[in-house]
Design a protein around this motif. Structure first.
Motif, PDB file in Angstrom:
ATOM      1  N   GLN A 101     -49.237  74.017  43.900  1.00  0.00           N
ATOM      2  CA  GLN A 101     -50.172  74.512  44.907  1.00  0.00           C
ATOM      3  C   GLN A 101     -50.327  73.467  46.007  1.00  0.00           C
ATOM      4  N   GLY A 102     -50.384  73.920  47.247  1.00  0.00           N
ATOM      5  CA  GLY A 102     -50.644  73.016  48.361  1.00  0.00           C
ATOM      6  C   GLY A 102     -52.078  73.189  48.831  1.00  0.00           C
ATOM      7  N   GLN A 103     -52.666  72.115  49.335  1.00  0.00           N
ATOM      8  CA  GLN A 103     -54.018  72.186  49.895  1.00  0.00           C
ATOM      9  C   GLN A 103     -54.047  71.507  51.261  1.00  0.00           C
ATOM     10  N   ARG A 104     -54.835  72.084  52.154  1.00  0.00           N
ATOM     11  CA  ARG A 104     -55.009  71.525  53.500  1.00  0.00           C
ATOM     12  C   ARG A 104     -56.501  71.326  53.747  1.00  0.00           C
ATOM     13  N   TYR A 105     -56.865  70.126  54.168  1.00  0.00           N
ATOM     14  CA  TYR A 105     -58.255  69.782  54.475  1.00  0.00           C
ATOM     15  C   TYR A 105     -58.355  69.398  55.947  1.00  0.00           C
ATOM     16  N   ALA A 106     -59.121  70.159  56.714  1.00  0.00           N
ATOM     17  CA  ALA A 106     -59.385  69.817  58.118  1.00  0.00           C
ATOM     18  C   ALA A 106     -60.632  68.931  58.168  1.00  0.00           C
ATOM     19  N   VAL A 107     -61.004  68.493  59.362  1.00  0.00           N
ATOM     20  CA  VAL A 107     -62.187  67.627  59.518  1.00  0.00           C
ATOM     21  C   VAL A 107     -63.417  68.290  58.891  1.00  0.00           C
ATOM     22  N   GLY A 108     -64.112  67.516  58.067  1.00  0.00           N
ATOM     23  CA  GLY A 108     -65.337  68.000  57.430  1.00  0.00           C
ATOM     24  C   GLY A 108     -65.109  68.756  56.137  1.00  0.00           C
ATOM     25  N   GLN A 109     -63.842  69.081  55.830  1.00  0.00           N
ATOM     26  CA  GLN A 109     -63.575  69.827  54.594  1.00  0.00           C
ATOM     27  C   GLN A 109     -63.467  68.887  53.408  1.00  0.00           C
ATOM     28  N   GLU A 110     -63.851  69.407  52.227  1.00  0.00           N
ATOM     29  CA  GLU A 110     -63.889  68.581  51.020  1.00  0.00           C
ATOM     30  C   GLU A 110     -63.830  69.467  49.785  1.00  0.00           C
ATOM     31  N   HIS A 147     -63.724  64.004  39.597  1.00  0.00           N
ATOM     32  CA  HIS A 147     -63.243  63.445  40.855  1.00  0.00           C
ATOM     33  C   HIS A 147     -63.629  64.357  42.018  1.00  0.00           C
ATOM     34  N   ALA A 148     -63.561  63.810  43.214  1.00  0.00           N
ATOM     35  CA  ALA A 148     -63.893  64.565  44.416  1.00  0.00           C
ATOM     36  C   ALA A 148     -62.885  64.266  45.507  1.00  0.00           C
ATOM     37  N   ALA A 149     -62.543  65.303  46.274  1.00  0.00           N
ATOM     38  CA  ALA A 149     -61.765  65.114  47.496  1.00  0.00           C
ATOM     39  C   ALA A 149     -62.798  64.889  48.599  1.00  0.00           C
ATOM     40  N   MET A 150     -62.913  63.646  49.036  1.00  0.00           N
ATOM     41  CA  MET A 150     -63.938  63.294  50.021  1.00  0.00           C
ATOM     42  C   MET A 150     -63.623  63.898  51.388  1.00  0.00           C
ATOM     43  N   LYS A 151     -64.665  64.073  52.184  1.00  0.00           N
ATOM     44  CA  LYS A 151     -64.505  64.727  53.483  1.00  0.00           C
ATOM     45  C   LYS A 151     -63.494  64.008  54.366  1.00  0.00           C
ATOM     46  N   VAL A 152     -62.675  64.813  55.035  1.00  0.00           N
ATOM     47  CA  VAL A 152     -61.791  64.272  56.068  1.00  0.00           C
ATOM     48  C   VAL A 152     -62.662  64.044  57.305  1.00  0.00           C
TER      49      VAL A 152
END
Length: 197
Positions: free
Chosen positions: A89-98, A174-179
């Motif tokens: 699976q691929g994931q994309r995080y834009a600014v502010g996404q987490e 764990h957490a994917a921190m905000k971009v």
């Protein structure tokens, strides 16, 4: 298994990091595929909190030769038979996404456990690869062991979702921190106790 990886020194979980697992060119090919087919991310055991996971997701096509080669490479690196792997699976995080704090295993008493684990069992290992360097933010934080992993093009991060006795390990929280600037791309591959599907 996990040749060339550095093991994070913690007795609480098995966490490995290796830089330059993929080349920038290989990463760019996967990024293009994620951009072509991305959709809002979903979450198992949804808590009804819309901002919990705000990224976009892409189910990569296993029949695509580039994806198939990547899948083989990850499985060989992990030393796990491909039959036990979920599709990449691929994931994309834009600014502010987490993606706020979570574990990759399914809670045994959660509402979706039977739905996700009846056939293939619990998730065992996670392999995640950063496909680019966002301008700022986007690190992965393992709170229990106070470890922050910075995104870096081609870097693979792998961890065992279980304790030595086979039970789910809450220290993998764990957490994917905000971009904060730019965009972050990653791929994730999860492995199961029994063959997938």
């Amino acid at each position: 298994m996990l040749e060339g990886a550095q093991k994070v020194p913690s007795p609480k979980l098995d966490l490995f990091i290796r830089k330059r697992f993929l080349t920038p060119e290989e990463c760019a090919e996967i990024v293009a595929r994620i951009d072509a087919k991305r959709r809002p991310s979903e979450i198992a055991d949804d808590l009804g909190y819309a901002a919990y996971r705000t990224s976009e997701t892409c189910d990569l096509d296993g029949a695509d030769p580039v994806v198939a080669a990547l899948n083989e490479r990850i499985c060989a690196y992990m030393g796990i038979d491909p039959a036990f792997g979920e599709p990449i699976q691929g994931q994309r995080y834009a600014v502010g996404q987490e993606f706020k704090q979570h574990t990759d295993y399914f809670e045994p008493d959660g509402p979706d456990y039977a739905r996700y684990c009846t056939v293939s069992g619990q998730r065992t290992w996670t392999a995640m690869i950063y496909l680019n360097d966002p301008a700022a933010g986007g690190a992965t934080r393992f709170k229990v062991i106070d470890k922050i992993v910075q995104p870096e093009t081609g870097k693979i991060v792998a961890w065992n979702n279980r304790r030595a006795d086979g039970t789910p390990n809450p220290a993998t929280l764990h957490a994917a921190m905000k971009v904060r600037s730019g965009v972050k791309y990653v791929i994730t591959k999860w492995f199961r106790e029994r063959p997938w599907g």
